[in-house]
Write a protein that holds these residues in place. Structure first.
Motif, PDB file in Angstrom:
ATOM      1  N   LEU A 123     -16.305  14.620 -15.695  1.00 22.13           N
ATOM      2  CA  LEU A 123     -17.254  14.300 -16.770  1.00 22.13           C
ATOM      3  C   LEU A 123     -16.700  13.175 -17.640  1.00 22.13           C
ATOM      4  CD1 LEU A 123     -18.625  17.754 -18.015  1.00 22.13           C
ATOM      5  CD2 LEU A 123     -19.992  15.802 -17.280  1.00 22.13           C
ATOM      6  N   CYS A 124     -15.401  13.252 -17.961  1.00 26.97           N
ATOM      7  CA  CYS A 124     -14.807  12.205 -18.796  1.00 26.97           C
ATOM      8  C   CYS A 124     -14.778  10.876 -18.050  1.00 26.97           C
ATOM      9  CB  CYS A 124     -13.411  12.602 -19.251  1.00 26.97           C
ATOM     10  SG  CYS A 124     -13.468  13.840 -20.551  1.00 26.97           S
ATOM     11  N   ASN A 125     -14.457  10.911 -16.748  1.00 28.49           N
ATOM     12  CA  ASN A 125     -14.482   9.678 -15.953  1.00 28.49           C
ATOM     13  C   ASN A 125     -15.867   9.037 -16.000  1.00 28.49           C
ATOM     14  OD1 ASN A 125     -12.422  11.101 -13.303  1.00 28.49           O
ATOM     15  ND2 ASN A 125     -11.814  10.009 -15.144  1.00 28.49           N
ATOM     16  N   VAL A 126     -16.904   9.857 -15.760  1.00 26.60           N
ATOM     17  CA  VAL A 126     -18.267   9.333 -15.728  1.00 26.60           C
ATOM     18  C   VAL A 126     -18.654   8.765 -17.096  1.00 26.60           C
ATOM     19  CG1 VAL A 126     -20.699   9.977 -15.494  1.00 26.60           C
ATOM     20  CG2 VAL A 126     -19.054  10.800 -13.842  1.00 26.60           C
ATOM     21  N   LEU A 127     -18.287   9.485 -18.155  1.00 25.03           N
ATOM     22  CA  LEU A 127     -18.627   8.999 -19.498  1.00 25.03           C
ATOM     23  C   LEU A 127     -17.863   7.716 -19.826  1.00 25.03           C
ATOM     24  CD1 LEU A 127     -18.920  12.487 -21.156  1.00 25.03           C
ATOM     25  CD2 LEU A 127     -20.738  10.790 -21.114  1.00 25.03           C
ATOM     26  N   LEU A 179     -29.230   7.823 -23.011  1.00 26.50           N
ATOM     27  CA  LEU A 179     -29.608   7.312 -21.687  1.00 26.50           C
ATOM     28  C   LEU A 179     -29.963   8.454 -20.733  1.00 26.50           C
ATOM     29  CD1 LEU A 179     -26.903   4.507 -21.357  1.00 26.50           C
ATOM     30  CD2 LEU A 179     -29.370   4.185 -21.722  1.00 26.50           C
ATOM     31  N   ALA A 180     -29.174   9.529 -20.775  1.00 23.18           N
ATOM     32  CA  ALA A 180     -29.450  10.674 -19.906  1.00 23.18           C
ATOM     33  C   ALA A 180     -30.812  11.265 -20.249  1.00 23.18           C
ATOM     34  CB  ALA A 180     -28.351  11.724 -20.057  1.00 23.18           C
ATOM     35  N   ALA A 189     -24.513   7.789 -23.988  1.00 18.72           N
ATOM     36  CA  ALA A 189     -24.756   8.493 -22.724  1.00 18.72           C
ATOM     37  C   ALA A 189     -25.833   9.557 -22.893  1.00 18.72           C
ATOM     38  CB  ALA A 189     -23.459   9.123 -22.219  1.00 18.72           C
ATOM     39  N   GLN A 230     -17.055   5.484 -17.574  1.00 19.57           N
ATOM     40  CA  GLN A 230     -17.731   4.434 -16.807  1.00 19.57           C
ATOM     41  C   GLN A 230     -19.066   4.041 -17.445  1.00 19.57           C
ATOM     42  OE1 GLN A 230     -16.794   6.843 -13.148  1.00 19.57           O
ATOM     43  NE2 GLN A 230     -17.297   4.893 -12.178  1.00 19.57           N
ATOM     44  N   ILE A 231     -19.779   5.048 -17.975  1.00 22.77           N
ATOM     45  CA  ILE A 231     -21.047   4.736 -18.657  1.00 22.77           C
ATOM     46  C   ILE A 231     -20.770   3.854 -19.874  1.00 22.77           C
ATOM     47  CG2 ILE A 231     -22.965   5.724 -19.993  1.00 22.77           C
ATOM     48  CD1 ILE A 231     -22.923   8.103 -18.053  1.00 22.77           C
ATOM     49  N   ARG A 234     -20.178   8.987 -27.006  1.00 23.00           N
ATOM     50  CA  ARG A 234     -20.940   9.949 -26.229  1.00 23.00           C
ATOM     51  C   ARG A 234     -22.441   9.812 -26.461  1.00 23.00           C
ATOM     52  NH1 ARG A 234     -20.420  14.904 -23.077  1.00 23.00           N
ATOM     53  NH2 ARG A 234     -22.590  15.307 -22.696  1.00 23.00           N
ATOM     54  N   ILE A 235     -22.809   9.435 -27.673  1.00 25.51           N
ATOM     55  CA  ILE A 235     -24.222   9.415 -28.044  1.00 25.51           C
ATOM     56  C   ILE A 235     -25.034   8.447 -27.168  1.00 25.51           C
ATOM     57  CG2 ILE A 235     -23.982   7.705 -29.901  1.00 25.51           C
ATOM     58  CD1 ILE A 235     -25.997   9.473 -31.506  1.00 25.51           C
ATOM     59  N   THR A 243     -20.100   0.398 -18.681  1.00 24.28           N
ATOM     60  CA  THR A 243     -21.318  -0.265 -18.216  1.00 24.28           C
ATOM     61  C   THR A 243     -22.188  -0.699 -19.399  1.00 24.28           C
ATOM     62  OG1 THR A 243     -21.265   1.187 -16.304  1.00 24.28           O
ATOM     63  CG2 THR A 243     -23.307  -0.016 -16.682  1.00 24.28           C
ATOM     64  N   VAL A 244     -22.292   0.199 -20.384  1.00 24.36           N
ATOM     65  CA  VAL A 244     -23.143  -0.088 -21.532  1.00 24.36           C
ATOM     66  C   VAL A 244     -22.426  -1.021 -22.509  1.00 24.36           C
ATOM     67  CG1 VAL A 244     -24.425   1.012 -23.424  1.00 24.36           C
ATOM     68  CG2 VAL A 244     -24.342   2.100 -21.194  1.00 24.36           C
TER      69      VAL A 244
END
Lengths: 219, 219
Positions: free
Chosen positions: A145-149, A169-170, A166, A151-152, A163-164, A155-156
């Motif tokens: 989860l931390c890796n994905v966040l 966007l989710a 992500a 990367q998000i 976190r907000i 990207t952003v």
């Protein structure tokens, strides 16, 4: 019981020692007091708090002496990460709960009602191993989860603690949404949401349509 | 960090509120103080404890003002039941950890490195669902563990709170053991172990052989 009340109770070392002691065997106040090296008065006060929360109960023996034991099953999980702080507590599920309905995991353990001692001990062993593996799996999920966040965020193009972004966007990924709905979904003030959306619109990440805000990539 | 230190830290409501705030965005002391309605002095003291434990870190911005953010990923699990009190804390696994080696569970989630926003958000969604299912699975396991321990107590004929009987039986089920080894395995004094073994021998549940104590049923 809620996780805050449970954390308040477990935040005291002597209360943790009392619970550990009672989980091995039910005890009289004097036994607990001797074991902890704490006055009976202090022990009684700790037990009162644990009893109020329903974690501990008392009974009386043949000589009418009061003894204490753990009354409740409860489980607490806390995650701390740059992307979130979450605490939840819950009771064990009862045996009629169908664990095979889970979509994202499957358990390779059978649980049958039996009264054969050898089978019971073997089931105990398997369940304990499964418990460890589930713990490991949750640590794996938290890491991913931390890796994905991360990367998000990359990207952003926001800072690593955001976190907000992500969450917004989710939320709009599933369906286009207005600022008001997003404000409730993400639990942040309307003006904060509006500003972040404008910011991401400038970067071409989201755009506003008739149906609300949506991902620019979803066109 | 060990679970006791973590529980001590999380046992304070204002520290939990600080962590929750920082997990949403990095903050200056004055922001935290305003949000909590607590004096800056008290906030600084809480932050000092959180920093000492490595949970929180500070940086300075362009104006050299200090701000705080969550520095560490950590996970805490606590189980309370009549059969045990356990707390453990652990860090998330890194991405090279191979979760498919688990024998008792399998995860139906793929985690690929990607930088497509839509894929990242979809992975985020799946990981969050998996996290909930893992939690549910652990509540299921905790429920079944208690059922099995209840049944073992019934079979052995002891009171419902006697986890130690099950621990002894589980230990000698794998291989015959002497009182000394059992005392270390089960973490109980030798004389307690010796008495319990004699008691269970009288009931025909265990017996002593040349190799040590073993289950009577395993003959």
């Amino acid at each position: 019981m809620d996780s805050a009340a449970l954390l308040d109770l477990l935040g005291n070392e002597n209360r943790r020692r009392i619970l550990r002691l009672l989980s091995r065997k039910p005890c009289y106040v004097t036994e607990i007091s001797d074991y902890l090296g704490v006055s009976p008065k202090a022990v009684i006060e700790h037990l009162r708090k644990l009893e109020e929360a329903g974690l501990v109960e008392s009974r009386t023996d043949d000589q009418r002496r009061k003894y204490f034991h753990i009354a409740r099953n409860v489980r607490l999980e806390v995650n701390v990460s740059p992307y979130g702080f979450g605490a939840k507590s819950a009771y064990p599920t009862n045996s009629s709960f169908d664990i095979t309905t889970c979509r994202h995991l499957s358990l390779n353990v059978t649980y049958d009602e039996t009264c054969e001692l050898d089978e019971l001990l073997s089931t105990l062993d398997n369940l304990e191993q499964l418990e460890n593996e589930l713990s490991l799996a949750q640590r794996w999920v938290q890491g991913r989860l931390c890796n994905v966040l991360d990367q998000i965020s990359e990207t952003v193009g926001t800072g690593p603690e955001s976190r907000i972004y992500a969450d917004i966007l989710a939320s709009i990924r599933k369906e286009p949404k207005g600022v008001g709905t997003l404000s409730r979904d993400v639990d942040a003030p309307r003006d904060v949401i509006a500003n972040l959306l404008e910011e991401m619109a400038d970067d071409g990440i989201v755009h506003r349509t008739e149906r609300g805000w949506e991902l620019a990539s979803s066109e």
